[in-house]
Design an enzyme around this catalytic site. Structure first.
Site, short mmCIF file in Angstrom:
data_model
loop_
_atom_site.label_atom_id
_atom_site.label_comp_id
_atom_site.label_asym_id
_atom_site.label_seq_id
_atom_site.Cartn_x
_atom_site.Cartn_y
_atom_site.Cartn_z
N GLU A 134 0.63 -1.11 -0.03
CA GLU A 134 0.11 0.04 0.06
C GLU A 134 0.85 1.18 0.06
O GLU A 134 1.18 1.74 0.98
CB GLU A 134 -1.07 0.06 1.27
CG GLU A 134 -1.86 1.26 1.13
CD GLU A 134 -2.68 1.37 2.49
OE1 GLU A 134 -2.57 0.56 3.40
OE2 GLU A 134 -3.67 2.17 2.29
N GLY A 159 -10.42 8.84 2.51
CA GLY A 159 -10.85 10.43 2.78
C GLY A 159 -11.84 10.62 1.86
O GLY A 159 -12.40 11.72 2.20
N LYS A 180 -2.42 -1.94 -3.17
CA LYS A 180 -3.42 -1.21 -2.47
C LYS A 180 -3.25 0.16 -2.67
O LYS A 180 -2.38 0.99 -1.99
CB LYS A 180 -3.77 -1.44 -1.18
CG LYS A 180 -4.69 -0.70 -0.50
CD LYS A 180 -4.92 -1.30 0.80
CE LYS A 180 -5.85 -0.44 1.63
NZ LYS A 180 -6.46 -1.02 2.79
N ARG A 234 -12.73 3.61 5.77
CA ARG A 234 -13.63 4.73 6.25
C ARG A 234 -14.86 4.69 5.35
O ARG A 234 -16.20 4.66 5.90
CB ARG A 234 -12.85 6.04 6.17
CG ARG A 234 -12.00 6.47 7.35
CD ARG A 234 -10.94 7.62 6.80
NE ARG A 234 -10.18 7.27 6.20
CZ ARG A 234 -9.19 7.88 5.77
NH1 ARG A 234 -9.26 9.26 6.31
NH2 ARG A 234 -8.22 7.83 5.12
P1 13P Z 1 -9.25 3.93 4.10
O1 13P Z 1 -9.94 3.34 3.07
O2 13P Z 1 -9.80 4.69 5.08
O3 13P Z 1 -8.29 4.97 3.23
O4 13P Z 1 -8.35 3.08 4.66
C1 13P Z 1 -7.64 2.01 4.20
C2 13P Z 1 -6.30 1.42 4.76
O5 13P Z 1 -6.40 0.42 5.10
C3 13P Z 1 -5.50 2.61 5.10
O6 13P Z 1 -4.28 2.04 5.49
#
Ligand code: 13P
Length: 328
Positions: free
Chosen positions: A164, A250, A206, A281
């Site tokens: 990610e 966000g 990701k 989120r």
């Molecule tokens: P968000 O979808 O809230 O950005 O979180 C994904 C996530 O795993 C952040 O590391």
């Protein structure tokens, strides 16, 4: 990545969970974090939309109120357990304003324990900050090497690494600037993953979607986000990578769903990798806001959670319509 399902990120660290709980008026204690995660894993029907959930270390050892381990509850409903392995993004020495993700020390040994506990995949998040001058290549390379070393250790232990590299939405930058930075980051990340012998067929990327900054005066429609995001990914992500699962970063819950849907409408059957969601989120927020820590609110909060998961399921098929938001 199979079918139309996606991933649920429920791996908020203690400080992040506490921050979100505070905003939602929920007490910030270990017991409320446990109750909240129980609400999630006992949501009826969740396994029909979610194939895997990323957990935080604290959750792995916890149980539901009746004493059933969370991992057992998840396995019953067919949700594969994953683990967040990084220790968070810290200020990077000599790189003012930039972050480096820590957590490599002792990782090989920690992985053995997680593999024995039945964890099948993992996540490591690198944070890339956009300004007119940032990010620097020095920062991107440092984060890319950490991602690569984490990934090979996961693969050695038999876990699938989620890689990610998140280009943050904070700021007033344009979508063009986000494209430029995301492209640079993904090029460097794959250059380093390849040089470090990460097995590309055994990883999930990701990434962020390509979007204007949250404070940008020039916002764009879902079609434009889909076009720029896919153009960027096609330039950077080798076809050997089986799947891409976006973070929400966000965006509002509905915007994240609309963007994923637009990508499937425009490019269904034309992409080398499967494309799904790995939102935190954008799946959890309505449920967390409704729950407020109260037992009486659990059932409706669970419906809200399941609704967002199923909207993202529809988006993965390219069949999402805004009217479906009213059918909950
Ligand atoms: P968000 O979808 O809230 O950005 O979180 C994904 C996530 O795993 C952040 O590391």
């Amino acid at each position: 990545m199979a079918g139309n399902k996606g991933l649920l990120a429920m791996d908020e660290s203690i400080p992040t969970a506490n921050k979100r709980f505070k905003e939602a008026g929920i007490p910030q204690t270990i017991e409320y974090r446990r109750k909240y995660r129980e609400l999630i894993v006992t949501t009826p029907g969740l396994g029909e939309c979610i194939s895997g959930a990323i957990l935080f270390d604290e959750t792995i050892k916890q149980t539901t109120t009746d004493g059933t381990p969370f991992l057992e509850v998840m396995s019953r409903i067919g949700i594969i357990p994953g683990i967040k392995l990084d220790d968070g993004a810290k200020d990077m020495a000599a790189f003012p304003g930039e972050k480096i993700t820590e957590g490599l020390d002792g990782l090989r040994e920690r992985l053995v324990g997680y593999a024995e506990a039945g964890i099948k995949f993992a996540k490591w998040r690198a944070v890339i900050i956009i300004t007119d001058e940032l990010p620097t290549d020095g920062n991107i390379y440092a984060n890319a090497y950490a991602l690569a070393r984490y990934a090979t250790l996961c693969q050695e232990a038999g876990l699938v690494p989620i890689i990610e590299p998140e280009v943050l939405m904070d700021g007033d930058h344009t979508i063009e600037r986000c494209f430029e930075v995301t492209e640079r980051v993904l090029h460097i990340v794959f250059e380093v993953l390849i040089s470090q012998r990460v097995y590309l067929e055994g990883m999930i990327l990701k990434p962020n979607m390509v979007l204007p900054g949250l404070k940008s005066p020039v916002q764009v429609d879902a079609d434009k986000v889909a076009y720029e995001t896919i153009k960027c990914l096609l330039r950077c992500v080798p076809a050997a990578v089986p799947g891409i699962a976006f973070l929400s970063g966000g965006q509002s819950d509905i915007a994240a769903t609309e963007h994923l849907n637009a990508m499937h409408v425009k490019y269904k059957g034309k992409l080398p990798w499967a494309l799904t969601f790995s939102f935190a989120r954008a799946i959890q927020q309505p449920a967390m806001d409704y729950w407020k820590g109260k037992d009486a609110n659990v059932a409706i909060a669970q419906q809200l959670l399941c609704h967002r998961a199923s909207m993202n399921n529809a988006a993965r098929r390219g069949e999402y319509k805004k009217e479906m938001e009213n059918n909950q």
